[in-house]
Write a protein that holds these residues in place. Sequence first.
Motif, mmCIF file in Angstrom:
data_model
loop_
_atom_site.group_PDB
_atom_site.id
_atom_site.type_symbol
_atom_site.label_atom_id
_atom_site.label_comp_id
_atom_site.label_asym_id
_atom_site.label_seq_id
_atom_site.Cartn_x
_atom_site.Cartn_y
_atom_site.Cartn_z
ATOM 1 N N THR A 1 4.199 -3.070 2.821
ATOM 2 C CA THR A 1 3.950 -4.465 2.450
ATOM 3 C C THR A 1 3.558 -5.188 3.738
ATOM 4 O O THR A 1 3.591 -4.585 4.811
ATOM 5 C CB THR A 1 5.212 -5.119 1.861
ATOM 6 O OG1 THR A 1 6.244 -5.076 2.866
ATOM 7 C CG2 THR A 1 5.709 -4.394 0.614
ATOM 8 N N ASP A 2 3.196 -6.472 3.629
ATOM 9 C CA ASP A 2 2.777 -7.182 4.842
ATOM 10 C C ASP A 2 3.854 -7.144 5.923
ATOM 11 O O ASP A 2 3.562 -6.992 7.098
ATOM 12 C CB ASP A 2 2.489 -8.660 4.519
ATOM 13 C CG ASP A 2 1.182 -8.800 3.775
ATOM 14 O OD1 ASP A 2 0.435 -7.791 3.707
ATOM 15 O OD2 ASP A 2 0.913 -9.899 3.243
ATOM 16 N N ASP A 3 5.099 -7.312 5.504
ATOM 17 C CA ASP A 3 6.170 -7.439 6.500
ATOM 18 C C ASP A 3 7.247 -6.379 6.345
ATOM 19 O O ASP A 3 8.381 -6.583 6.768
ATOM 20 C CB ASP A 3 6.799 -8.833 6.416
ATOM 21 C CG ASP A 3 7.559 -9.048 5.114
ATOM 22 O OD1 ASP A 3 7.339 -8.276 4.159
ATOM 23 O OD2 ASP A 3 8.388 -9.978 5.070
ATOM 24 N N GLY A 4 6.917 -5.243 5.738
ATOM 25 C CA GLY A 4 7.946 -4.215 5.582
ATOM 26 C C GLY A 4 7.447 -3.018 4.816
ATOM 27 O O GLY A 4 6.259 -2.670 4.866
ATOM 28 N N ILE A 5 8.340 -2.414 4.042
ATOM 29 C CA ILE A 5 8.008 -1.187 3.325
ATOM 30 C C ILE A 5 9.035 -0.990 2.204
ATOM 31 O O ILE A 5 10.164 -1.498 2.296
ATOM 32 C CB ILE A 5 8.017 0.012 4.316
ATOM 33 C CG1 ILE A 5 7.269 1.233 3.762
ATOM 34 C CG2 ILE A 5 9.436 0.382 4.726
ATOM 35 C CD1 ILE A 5 6.928 2.264 4.841
ATOM 36 N N VAL A 6 8.616 -0.271 1.163
ATOM 37 C CA VAL A 6 9.545 0.111 0.088
ATOM 38 C C VAL A 6 9.490 1.638 -0.015
ATOM 39 O O VAL A 6 8.417 2.207 -0.242
ATOM 40 C CB VAL A 6 9.135 -0.526 -1.259
ATOM 41 C CG1 VAL A 6 10.143 -0.152 -2.351
ATOM 42 C CG2 VAL A 6 9.035 -2.051 -1.126
ATOM 43 N N ILE A 7 10.629 2.265 0.191
ATOM 44 C CA ILE A 7 10.668 3.733 0.228
ATOM 45 C C ILE A 7 11.541 4.248 -0.916
ATOM 46 O O ILE A 7 12.695 3.819 -1.073
ATOM 47 C CB ILE A 7 11.222 4.223 1.593
ATOM 48 C CG1 ILE A 7 10.260 3.788 2.713
ATOM 49 C CG2 ILE A 7 11.421 5.739 1.601
ATOM 50 C CD1 ILE A 7 10.775 4.033 4.112
ATOM 51 N N GLN A 8 10.987 5.140 -1.711
ATOM 52 C CA GLN A 8 11.756 5.772 -2.790
ATOM 53 C C GLN A 8 12.428 7.019 -2.206
ATOM 54 O O GLN A 8 11.763 8.012 -1.914
ATOM 55 C CB GLN A 8 10.831 6.184 -3.962
ATOM 56 C CG GLN A 8 9.942 5.079 -4.510
ATOM 57 C CD GLN A 8 10.741 3.871 -5.043
ATOM 58 O OE1 GLN A 8 11.905 3.989 -5.427
ATOM 59 N NE2 GLN A 8 10.112 2.708 -5.055
ATOM 60 N N GLY A 9 13.738 6.915 -2.029
ATOM 61 C CA GLY A 9 14.476 8.022 -1.418
ATOM 62 C C GLY A 9 14.476 9.258 -2.313
ATOM 63 O O GLY A 9 14.449 9.140 -3.535
ATOM 64 N N ARG A 10 14.476 10.429 -1.678
ATOM 65 C CA ARG A 10 14.479 11.699 -2.411
ATOM 66 C C ARG A 10 15.785 12.457 -2.150
ATOM 67 O O ARG A 10 15.827 13.691 -2.177
ATOM 68 C CB ARG A 10 13.284 12.542 -1.980
ATOM 69 C CG ARG A 10 11.941 11.940 -2.414
ATOM 70 C CD ARG A 10 10.768 12.651 -1.756
ATOM 71 N NE ARG A 10 10.808 14.088 -1.900
ATOM 72 C CZ ARG A 10 10.300 14.752 -2.933
ATOM 73 N NH1 ARG A 10 9.701 14.112 -3.908
ATOM 74 N NH2 ARG A 10 10.391 16.067 -2.985
ATOM 75 N N GLY A 11 16.845 11.669 -1.891
ATOM 76 C CA GLY A 11 18.119 12.265 -1.497
ATOM 77 C C GLY A 11 18.734 13.172 -2.536
ATOM 78 O O GLY A 11 19.569 14.021 -2.201
#
Length: 438
Positions: A364-374
């Motif tokens: 995103t402009d000021d970050g990120i969204v991560i879908q964890g695969r834990g």
Amino acid sequence: MKFIASPGGQLSGDIRVAGDKSISHRSIMLSSLAEGVTEVSGFLEGEDALATLNAFRAMGVQIDGPVDGKVTIQGVGLHGLKAPEGELYVGNSGTSMRLLAGIAAGQDFTVTMTGDVSLSKRPMERVAAPLRLMGVEVETQEGGRPPLVINGKGKLKAIHYDLPMASAQVKSCVLLAGLYAEGETSTTEPAPTRDHTERMLNGFGYPVAVEGATARLQGGGKLSAMHIDVPADISSAAFFMVAATITPGSQIILQHVGINPTRDGVINILRLMGADITLLNERVVGGEPVADIRVRSAELVGIDIPVEQVPLAIDEFPVLFVAAACAQGTTTLTGAEELRVKESDRIQAMADGLHILGVDAQPTDDGIVIQGRGAEEVVFGGGEIESHHDHRIAMSFAVAGLRASETITINGCDNVATSFPNFVALAQKAGFKLEQVD
Ligand code: S3P
């Protein structure tokens, strides 16, 4: 140089990572400006800190070492620097360029600073603007990029500066210029940033008053030489903290790590995600809090990273994204637009690399969204990653190798030497299956 991270590995043992980069830079700068002889131990013998050391040698300061992390500096006093013969080349180091700009502002000669390809793209207007308010003529290239030319002015105008962004480099630049100003110079920051400059100035007997977000000092004082013990860098320790956390069956102790509360966001964020981190033997060394850090592997959960932790972990996000990929659930980072103007655009560089390894990471402009695969046994696939010549991107993907199904090849790893020259050797000792190929 490339890194080849083979799948698997488990971490154990006691290690001491490289010396703190921020404190190493400041140890050379302030001891050069002090009266008397300062001895530094634990100095980071990495390219960035050496760039600062060479810049002060070029301005006439006698500096012996480093030998095994020991450096001896013959301080010349606030007014003893000499005009360098040519340009000061500071390589990849934003800290050198921005802090030196503040010191150069107070000299009665001109300093021209240049850097490598990465530094030449980074914004310098953020230091040029307050220095101009202090009465200095500053030249940058188009878009406020380096080379940066500071036409020093001897006596500066004291200012109060409200920092437009949370940046310890900008704050430090203004405070260091304030040493040469008439009267009180002060800064107010929008969020707490690392306070090593303020702490170390006080250590050198130069009073800096800090009240909430505001730091103040009077120009025209003097610094008196002292001994500096540089702790291990929490930003370098972070790679091992995440590595031990995400690798089942691991336990590691990281010795003598700086845990300054303006730098401990990585510990806070990892703990919120469920990490097992214990601080042992907490103590204060030369005005900086230090501890041995024990990390045991743990299962992580995705979180919304609290925005107030962002400046406290600003250099650790690349490896925190690797942790997020290993967590169960979604991790969301916001308020971290500064990551786009580091040694690389760290949001994009990490998102691209994570995609190649099969992780859903939306910038995103000021970050990120991560879908964890834990929930999966193997989090990362294999592939070839570009580090964009950014030391922290390279080391972060080396950590990912511990949970990968196939080999990860990381291109352009030379700049790991800027902050952590013995990373590969220490990683191998601790249990990574990591090779370096020239
Ligand atoms: C540093 C400040 C931070 C950090 C950098 C070192 C320092 O930069 O990212 O690695 O030593 O003052 P900003 O001031 O740009 O946030």
